[in-house]
Scaffold this active site. Structure first.
Site, PDB file in Angstrom:
ATOM      1  N   LYS A  90      27.343 -75.296  89.600  1.00 52.18           N
ATOM      2  CA  LYS A  90      28.732 -74.918  89.288  1.00 52.18           C
ATOM      3  C   LYS A  90      29.520 -74.621  90.565  1.00 52.18           C
ATOM      4  O   LYS A  90      30.638 -75.071  90.726  1.00 52.18           O
ATOM      5  CB  LYS A  90      28.787 -73.679  88.400  1.00 52.18           C
ATOM      6  CG  LYS A  90      27.605 -73.466  87.504  1.00 52.18           C
ATOM      7  CD  LYS A  90      27.670 -74.273  86.239  1.00 52.18           C
ATOM      8  CE  LYS A  90      26.361 -74.121  85.491  1.00 52.18           C
ATOM      9  NZ  LYS A  90      26.325 -74.713  84.198  1.00 52.18           N
TER      10      LYS A  90
ATOM     11  N   ASP B 182      18.398 -64.944  87.230  1.00 50.50           N
ATOM     12  CA  ASP B 182      18.962 -66.288  87.154  1.00 50.50           C
ATOM     13  C   ASP B 182      20.369 -66.200  87.741  1.00 50.50           C
ATOM     14  O   ASP B 182      21.230 -65.499  87.191  1.00 50.50           O
ATOM     15  CB  ASP B 182      19.001 -66.732  85.679  1.00 50.50           C
ATOM     16  CG  ASP B 182      19.471 -68.169  85.524  1.00 50.50           C
ATOM     17  OD1 ASP B 182      19.850 -68.788  86.543  1.00 50.50           O
ATOM     18  OD2 ASP B 182      19.467 -68.679  84.391  1.00 50.50           O
TER      19      ASP B 182
ATOM     20  N   TRP C 185      21.260 -67.848  77.549  1.00 52.53           N
ATOM     21  CA  TRP C 185      21.389 -69.318  77.616  1.00 52.53           C
ATOM     22  C   TRP C 185      20.218 -69.910  76.833  1.00 52.53           C
ATOM     23  O   TRP C 185      19.057 -69.551  77.105  1.00 52.53           O
ATOM     24  CB  TRP C 185      21.320 -69.704  79.093  1.00 52.53           C
ATOM     25  CG  TRP C 185      21.441 -71.153  79.413  1.00 52.53           C
ATOM     26  CD1 TRP C 185      22.391 -72.023  78.971  1.00 52.53           C
ATOM     27  CD2 TRP C 185      20.576 -71.897  80.281  1.00 52.53           C
ATOM     28  NE1 TRP C 185      22.180 -73.249  79.521  1.00 52.53           N
ATOM     29  CE2 TRP C 185      21.079 -73.219  80.322  1.00 52.53           C
ATOM     30  CE3 TRP C 185      19.444 -71.589  81.032  1.00 52.53           C
ATOM     31  CZ2 TRP C 185      20.486 -74.217  81.083  1.00 52.53           C
ATOM     32  CZ3 TRP C 185      18.855 -72.579  81.789  1.00 52.53           C
ATOM     33  CH2 TRP C 185      19.370 -73.881  81.804  1.00 52.53           C
TER      34      TRP C 185
END
Ligand code: LMR
Length: 401
Positions: free
Chosen positions: A247, A212, A131
């Protein structure tokens, strides 16, 4: 005269910059496959039903809006630790785990970055690719950011041997970042056996892992997606986990996250806590309350917690179905290429194999927006636009062939 004369114009953010370009595009067929947001079959980023329920209840229950403690709401953190670790591990390892609420997953990464820089190491290794914001977050805390090989764009496999080779040369005490599940942008996660090997090597090399975790439940299930983190904890690592509810609860704008620092023992945990808290205090003082209250209410409410798990499972199933359909259509339209690799991926994303040049073309000629590395958010697809999108991508791919 300006104090800012020495500044140069910078390009827009590689992910959010595209949203604006998409909004301004007049193409009636345009498709937004850019930012990692879960869209339902109507391509709407809905508020979850359980979130609405919790918000209604909280209007009456909430008695004050005074500050939360520096490291946040402990009840929320207890629930989040149980979700990530599972009940058993949370109760057996909680005593050595420091928990702090954070401003989303990015805020968690920033707290960890600063903690690493101040107290542990000057460098962190991140996967290539990863990312793009990882680089920014770690660099802005003053860490030197290096990469380890992760994914091969041609074979669509993890470059495991290369990865081990690089890791075995990392200097003792350095940090290394992993995506706990649903790797962003590739969708490709290590197998359990690979995680086991990684865990052994990282213990041997005395590196500190940072996980993460932004998509727990989008891959296989809440428990399976936490397997890697749980395995590392059981194997005895000290580690960090950065958690996000953006999310999986659809709480993007509420910035709901958490930091977990698993230390060697209770005393170390307590000392670490007194060192991390001033970093948080000097940064944003204390975390926002609303989003965490929603999550905490749902997680601790028997019926709502079940409903959330069901909603999450529906999201996951939609992702799997649309991914399979995308892979099937791409295979039909580009028979010379192998798109079967997409079926085994996890989470919101996959790489289409488009180069940056081809991405620019598919955006300009067809209004199909994806990130410049060729990553698509699969939930930007539905039964109405998937033919158009796969046609557009395959036409651009063929122009190069
Ligand atoms: C993404 O990768 O698109 C998301 O995680 C959103 C973001 O903050 O970049």
């Amino acid at each position: 005269m300006s104090f800012f004369n020495h500044l140069e114009m910078l390009p827009p953010d590689p992910i959010f910059g595209l949203v604006k370009a998409f909004q301004e595009d007049k193409n009636p067929n345009k498709a937004d496959l850019t930012v990692g947001i879960y869209y339902n079959e109507d391509l709407k980023p809905e508020v979850l039903k359980v979130v609405k329920e919790a918000e209604k209840a909280l209007v009456d229950l909430e008695k004050t809006k005074t500050y939360l403690p520096i490291d946040g709401d402990q009840f929320y953190l207890e629930g989040t630790l149980k979700l990530l670790f599972g009940e058993d591990l949370a109760s057996s390892e909680g005593y050595r785990t420091y928990c702090a609420q954070s401003v989303g997953g990015t805020g968690a990464l920033r707290v960890v970055a600063q903690t690493l820089k101040e107290f542990v190491t000057d460098e962190i290794y991140i996967p290539a690719p990863t990312w793009p914001n990882h680089l920014k977050v770690f660099k802005s805390a003053g860490l030197e950011v290096k990469t380890y090989p992760y994914y091969n764009n041609k074979s669509h496999q993890i470059e495991f041997e290369e990865m081990l080779k690089t890791i075995s040369k990392i200097k003792e005490g350095s940090a290394i970042l992993f995506h706990g599940c649903c790797h962003n942008p590739t969708g490709k996660d290590p197998t359990k056996q690979q995680w086991e090997e990684l865990s052994k090597l990282i213990l041997e090399k005395k590196l500190i892992p940072v996980f993460d975790v932004a998509y727990q439940g989008f891959g296989e299930s809440l428990d399976e997606d936490a397997w890697a983190v749980r395995h590392f904890v059981k194997a005895g690592h000290e580690l960090f986990a950065c958690y996000s509810y953006s999310k999986i609860f659809g709480l993007y704008a509420e910035r709901v996250g958490a930091v977990f620092a698993v230390t060697s023992d209770e005393k170390t945990k307590k000392i670490l806590a007194t060192n991390v808290k001033p970093l948080i205090r000097g940064n944003y003082s204390n975390p926002p309350k609303h989003g965490a209250s929603i999550v905490s209410y749902v997680l601790h409410h028997e019926i709502l917690s079940k409903s959330w798990r069901q909603e999450l499972e529906l999201m996951r199933v939609r992702i799997v179905n649309i991914r399979n359909e995308f892979s099937k259509l791409m295979q039909e339209k580009c028979p010379d290429r192998d798109y079967r690799y997409i079926d085994s991926l996890k989470g919101l994303f996959c790489l289409t194999g488009l180069s940056k040049e081809q991405v620019l073309k598919v955006i300009e000629d067809y209004g199909v927006y994806m990130t410049y590395g060729g990553r698509i958010n699969l939930t930007g697809l539905n039964h109405d636009n998937i033919e158009y999108v796969t046609d557009s991508i395959s036409k651009v791919l063929k122009q190069k062939d």
